[in-house]
Design an enzyme around this catalytic site. Structure first.
Site, PDB file in Angstrom:
ATOM      1  N   ARG A 304       0.825  -1.207   0.000  1.00  9.35           N
ATOM      2  CA  ARG A 304       0.000   0.000   0.000  1.00  9.35           C
ATOM      3  C   ARG A 304       0.867   1.268   0.000  1.00  9.35           C
ATOM      4  O   ARG A 304       0.461   2.300  -0.518  1.00  9.35           O
ATOM      5  CB  ARG A 304      -1.013   0.013   1.146  1.00  9.35           C
ATOM      6  CG  ARG A 304      -2.169   0.964   0.893  1.00  9.35           C
ATOM      7  CD  ARG A 304      -3.234   0.905   1.981  1.00  9.35           C
ATOM      8  NE  ARG A 304      -4.365   0.053   1.665  1.00  9.35           N
ATOM      9  CZ  ARG A 304      -5.396   0.393   0.886  1.00  9.35           C
ATOM     10  NH1 ARG A 304      -5.451   1.586   0.319  1.00  9.35           N
ATOM     11  NH2 ARG A 304      -6.383  -0.449   0.677  1.00  9.35           N
ATOM     12  N   GLU A 706     -10.072   5.622   7.110  1.00  3.25           N
ATOM     13  CA  GLU A 706      -8.642   5.912   7.115  1.00  3.25           C
ATOM     14  C   GLU A 706      -8.220   7.206   6.424  1.00  3.25           C
ATOM     15  O   GLU A 706      -7.311   7.885   6.905  1.00  3.25           O
ATOM     16  CB  GLU A 706      -7.873   4.747   6.465  1.00  3.25           C
ATOM     17  CG  GLU A 706      -7.980   3.459   7.233  1.00  3.25           C
ATOM     18  CD  GLU A 706      -7.447   2.289   6.429  1.00  3.25           C
ATOM     19  OE1 GLU A 706      -8.140   1.835   5.504  1.00  3.25           O
ATOM     20  OE2 GLU A 706      -6.319   1.853   6.709  1.00  3.25           O
TER      21      GLU A 706
HETATM   22  N1  MTE Z   1     -12.804   4.644  14.466  1.00  4.98           N
HETATM   23  C1  MTE Z   1     -12.866   4.285  15.764  1.00  4.98           C
HETATM   24  N2  MTE Z   1     -13.642   5.012  16.586  1.00  4.98           N
HETATM   25  N3  MTE Z   1     -12.171   3.229  16.259  1.00  4.98           N
HETATM   26  C2  MTE Z   1     -11.352   2.475  15.445  1.00  4.98           C
HETATM   27  O1  MTE Z   1     -10.726   1.520  15.899  1.00  4.98           O
HETATM   28  N4  MTE Z   1     -10.445   2.152  13.173  1.00  4.98           N
HETATM   29  C3  MTE Z   1     -10.125   2.805  11.912  1.00  4.98           C
HETATM   30  C4  MTE Z   1     -11.366   3.481  11.333  1.00  4.98           C
HETATM   31  N5  MTE Z   1     -12.013   4.283  12.313  1.00  4.98           N
HETATM   32  C5  MTE Z   1     -11.249   2.837  14.059  1.00  4.98           C
HETATM   33  C6  MTE Z   1     -12.034   3.939  13.616  1.00  4.98           C
HETATM   34  C7  MTE Z   1      -9.587   1.908  10.912  1.00  4.98           C
HETATM   35  S1  MTE Z   1      -7.948   1.531  10.959  1.00  4.98           S
HETATM   36  C8  MTE Z   1     -10.363   1.391   9.911  1.00  4.98           C
HETATM   37  S2  MTE Z   1      -9.701   0.409   8.720  1.00  4.98           S
HETATM   38  C9  MTE Z   1     -11.795   1.668   9.836  1.00  4.98           C
HETATM   39  O2  MTE Z   1     -12.253   2.471  10.905  1.00  4.98           O
HETATM   40  C10 MTE Z   1     -12.541   0.334   9.828  1.00  4.98           C
HETATM   41  O3  MTE Z   1     -13.894   0.481   9.816  1.00  4.98           O
HETATM   42  P1  MTE Z   1     -14.758   0.676   8.468  1.00  4.98           P
HETATM   43  O4  MTE Z   1     -14.148  -0.214   7.451  1.00  4.98           O
HETATM   44  O5  MTE Z   1     -16.092   0.288   8.885  1.00  4.98           O
HETATM   45  O6  MTE Z   1     -14.587   2.108   8.123  1.00  4.98           O
HETATM   46  N1  LUZ Z   2      -5.555  -4.619   5.470  1.00  3.04           N
HETATM   47  C1  LUZ Z   2      -5.296  -5.484   4.493  1.00  3.04           C
HETATM   48  C2  LUZ Z   2      -5.695  -3.310   5.232  1.00  3.04           C
HETATM   49  O1  LUZ Z   2      -5.157  -6.672   4.756  1.00  3.04           O
HETATM   50  N2  LUZ Z   2      -5.220  -5.037   3.229  1.00  3.04           N
HETATM   51  C3  LUZ Z   2      -5.343  -3.743   2.897  1.00  3.04           C
HETATM   52  O2  LUZ Z   2      -5.252  -3.381   1.737  1.00  3.04           O
HETATM   53  C4  LUZ Z   2      -5.579  -2.828   3.940  1.00  3.04           C
HETATM   54  N3  LUZ Z   2      -5.683  -1.531   3.696  1.00  3.04           N
HETATM   55  C5  LUZ Z   2      -5.889  -0.691   4.688  1.00  3.04           C
HETATM   56  C6  LUZ Z   2      -5.986  -1.168   5.978  1.00  3.04           C
HETATM   57  N4  LUZ Z   2      -5.897  -2.470   6.242  1.00  3.04           N
HETATM   58 MO1  MOS Z   3      -7.553  -0.385   9.456  1.00  2.00          MO
HETATM   59  S1  MOS Z   3      -5.518  -0.142   9.474  1.00  2.00           S
HETATM   60  O1  MOS Z   3      -7.591  -1.113   7.945  1.00  2.00           O
HETATM   61  O2  MOS Z   3      -7.733  -1.669  10.516  1.00  2.00           O
END
Ligand code: MTE
Ligand code: LUZ
Ligand code: MOS
Length: 750
Positions: A304, A706
């Site tokens: 990534r 993210e």
């Molecule tokens: N928001 C909160 N409150 N707590 C979390 O742990 N994780 C983040 C983001 N927002 C997180 C968060 C991360 S790393 C990701 S990948 C996404 O939420 C995952 O949730 P989604 O795919 O439903 O957006």
């Molecule tokens: N996890 C993963 C991830 O396994 N593949 C991805 O591309 C990715 N991208 C963002 C966060 N977690």
């Molecule tokens: Mo988020 S780093 O894809 O859990």
């Protein structure tokens, strides 16, 4: 719609792992970690510890009935150390006792004999020794070698970004209960229930059907529980299986910080070439990723980094190579942005350096090179519905970039000891797991006889509001009041073969699976209604809990319809499934269309630096963000704010320090500064870009988890610009984040 968890959160009634009432006879586990970063285990004497009253048993690698292997991408990581020790804190034994205090006492009585080997802590040393976790990768577009000759200005430099501790409020933990017939039920604080299930089955030497994993919600994951919740689940499963007693583990903060991986630090070199009119003609970069002692997710994170090497810009000639290096620290892992932020930082550092050398503001170079429709990314995908320029233009219009820049200059002319700095941070983040296979999800929807609805999916709620979005999607599809719908805990027995909730794709993938299930139910219900009314099903619609015929109310409402459907023996349950269409990636060619779409945005960051003390404040962050057609503007705004502050913390405050022996020095929340209210911007504005949103986003509401973290990168460059306003001689040998007050002070007087 308000987040469905907000009331129970505020009342303290939301259930986390530690709130699950334990069963009678539950035992508690703690882990003994390796005291050295690199060594060879000679002997392990657990006799005194095992003899301590209240200790049930002490487990070592020798007790594992199946494979002592938890590696997700590569099988390179034992659950419990065997032979070699690879990082300080690496689990060696699991101590299980009647209570946690006894287990901790017993831990002190275990005697480890080992030979110490020299650790490799420095990523450059690992790189020189060719200690790679996975083969290096290179993404290419055009021909950089030939492009340098055309550049009017070329600059080179180095950049570094540090690691980042996840600081989820709920630490890692799991609770395993033996069930009838040798089955094990695991409650786990994991983003990846199937990963925990699959790995526990492997460790125990059982088929996956013997392991069930249930997750109600997490007190934060941020990527730290995508892969690294698994070992704790496996450990309690092992103990529960062998002792036939329920076993729980819940890490103390200090153990969590010491034993688990963090965001991968990076060291990079760059070279950038521009034309006279500030067009970026060529970019070359080499990224050294600090992987830690095992691959974990680092190879995917590395990928990534390459996908986001050119961020929100079109660059016709690119060559980007990345190395995943093995070092003797805990295996680093996913963290919001997943290598993307680390990649984007390097290009922004290159642009900033070119800008000083040319004597132009960096934002002039940024703006000039923003992606346009149909521009090609180095990985072959073309920008569709490119919003990079729209976000920039909207931010400029709403926040008046030139006036802001002018105001900063005026301030700096009239102030000696405080200087302001401004930076713009455009973001373009690809949505989908880069591993195409992972882009699938399932759901199970039950309509009960009384018209209430139970919804299960593969999504894990960790505060990001995914469950609220799933309720909204189901309510929309079935035309019912959201209050009818309850989201069940995520459970591998209800929805199997799940991907972790990650990559910001949780709501998209699971939401589409929920829609798919609801559409099946709706189809059956429309036929039922058509039968009842003796009319063709095509003319039946559901709206606001009413059955409509030709758009007009009938005698049937939702409840009445469900009662009739049940009487007529209509199946009121549906399993939904979704796999993102149209994505693929060819790793041989390093080309493809890995992402369903991209999320875009632009942030303008202004800061004030106190040039006596080196401290600084973030004055404002002004954002235009492309949410598509946001399904829940309040939840999405919360995601923008949280991610932004997490990004600012990573760039400015959070500093992980290991000593040369590989011991984490910043091993507590008093030694590791996570951003708090004082570190937050004084003002955050966020204007949604009005767009339609792509069809692969859930109800055209774009993934948001993210991408906004990367707005925080703007804080680094804004501080750097303020420092340069005070000290024009500032020439950093390396642009290194975090830009802590200490580093700012040094830079001011360099
Ligand atoms: N928001 C909160 N409150 N707590 C979390 O742990 N994780 C983040 C983001 N927002 C997180 C968060 C991360 S790393 C990701 S990948 C996404 O939420 C995952 O949730 P989604 O795919 O439903 O957006
Ligand atoms: N996890 C993963 C991830 O396994 N593949 C991805 O591309 C990715 N991208 C963002 C966060 N977690
Ligand atoms: Mo988020 S780093 O894809 O859990």
């Amino acid at each position: 719609m308000q987040n469905i968890d907000s009331i129970s959160h505020v009342r303290g009634q939301s259930v986390y792992l530690d709130d699950i009432p334990v069963k009678e006879g539950t035992l508690y586990a703690v882990v003994l970690g390796s005291p050295v970063a690199h060594g060879r285990l000679i002997s392990l004497d657990t006799a005194d510890a095992a003899a301590l009253p209240g200790v049930a048993r002490i487990f070592t690698a020798a007790d594992i009935p199946g494979d002592n292997q938890i590696g997700g991408i590569f099988p390179d990581e034992p659950l419990l150390a065997e032979g070699e020790l690879h990082f300080q804190g690496q689990p060696v034994c699991l101590i299980v006792a009647q209570d946690e205090l006894t287990a901790r006492r017993a831990r002190k009585l275990i005697r480890l004999e080992y030979e110490t080997l020299p650790p490799v802590i420095d990523v450059e040393e690992a790189w020189r020794k060719q200690q790679f976790l996975s083969p290096p990768r290179t993404f290419r577009l055009g021909d950089v070698e030939q492009a340098w000759a055309q550049c009017a200005h070329i600059t080179e430099g180095r950049a570094a970004t540090g690691g980042q501790e996840h600081v989820y409020i709920e630490t890692q933990g799991a609770y395993a209960c033996p069930e009838e017939g040798g089955r094990i039920k695991i409650y786990s604080s994991t983003q990846g229930p199937t990963a925990a299930q699959r790995t526990a089955a492997r460790v125990l030497g059982l088929p996956m059907q013997y392991i069930g994993v249930e997750v109600t919600r997490l007190g934060g994951g941020f990527g730290g529980k995508e892969d690294q919740a698994t070992p704790w689940a496996c450990m309690v499963a092992l103990a529960a299986h062998l002792l036939q007693r329920p076993v729980k583990i819940s890490l103390h903060r200090a153990d969590d910080m010491r034993m688990t991986g963090k965001r991968n630090p990076y060291r990079s070199r760059f070279r950038i070439g521009l034309s006279d009119d500030l067009q970026i003609l060529a970019f070359e970069a080499e990224y050294l990723q600090e992987g830690g002692a095992a691959a974990d997710l680092s190879p995917a994170i590395l990928e990534r980094t390459l996908f986001h090497a050119t961020n929100s810009y079109f660059i016709p000639n690119v060559q980007a190579t990345a190395y995943s290096c093995r070092t003797n620290v805990p295996p680093n892992t996913a963290f919001r942005g997943f290598g993307g932020p680390q990649g984007m930082f390097v290009l922004e550092a290159a642009i900033a350096k070119a800008a000083w050398e040319l004597g132009v503001p960096a934002h002039r170079i940024q703006q000039k090179n923003l992606l346009r429709e149909n521009d090609e990314f180095p990985y072959g995908q073309r920008a569709e519905h490119a919003r990079a320029r729209d976000c920039w233009t909207a931010a400029d219009a709403a926040y008046r970039l030139e006036e802001k820049a002018q105001a900063v200059e005026t301030f700096n002319k009239t102030n000696e000891l405080h200087k302001k700095g401004l930076a713009v941070m455009p973001v373009c983040f690809g949505i989908s797991f880069t591993n195409t296979m992972m882009n699938q999800a399932g759901a199970l929807v039950h309509i009960y006889q009384d018209g209430s609805i139970g919804l299960s999916s593969a999504a894990v709620e960790m505060g990001q509001g995914v469950n609220t979005k799933l309720v909204q999607a189901a309510a929309h599809a079935l035309a019912v009041n959201p209050a009818r719908i309850r989201v069940e805990p995520t459970d591998t027995t209800r929805v199997a073969n799940t991907s972790p909730t990650a990559a910001s794709a949780g709501a998209d993938l699971n939401g589409q699976a929920v829609l798919n299930a609801c559409e099946q139910l709706l189809e059956r219900l429309r036929h039922t209604a058509a039968g009842l009314l003796q009319v063709p099903p095509d003319a039946i619609t559901l709206h606001d809990e009413q059955v409509l015929y030709d758009g007009k109310n009938t005698e049937y409402d939702w409840n009445k319809l469900i009662v009739e459907a049940f009487r007529r023996r209509v199946n009121l349950s549906a399993q939904g499934y979704y796999a993102t269409p149209g994505i693929y990636f060819d790793k041989q060619k390093e080309k493809g269309r890995p992402f369903a779409y991209h999320t875009y945005g632009t942030a303008i960051v202004t800061v004030t630096v106190d040039c006596i003390r080196g401290i600084y404040a973030i004055d404002a962050v002004d954002i235009v963000h492309d949410f598509g057609n946001s399904i829940n503007p309040l939840v999405d705004r919360g995601q923008v704010e949280g991610a932004l502050i997490q990004g600012i913390g990573w760039m400015t405050l959070e500093e992980l320090l290991y000593n040369p022996e590989g011991r984490l020095l910043s091993n507590s929340l008093s030694a590791y500064k996570a951003p708090d209210l004082h570190a937050s911007p004084k003002r955050v504005n966020c204007i949604p870009l009005e767009t339609e949103g792509p069809p692969t986003a859930i109800l055209r509401s774009k993934a948001v988890g993210e991408p906004p973290l990367m707005y925080g990168i703007g804080a680094f460059f804004a501080i750097q610009n303020a420092v340069r306003a005070f000290n024009p001689a500032y020439r950093p040998e390396m642009q290194a984040a975090p830009f802590t007050p200490e580093r700012v002070l040094m830079a001011l007087y360099q």
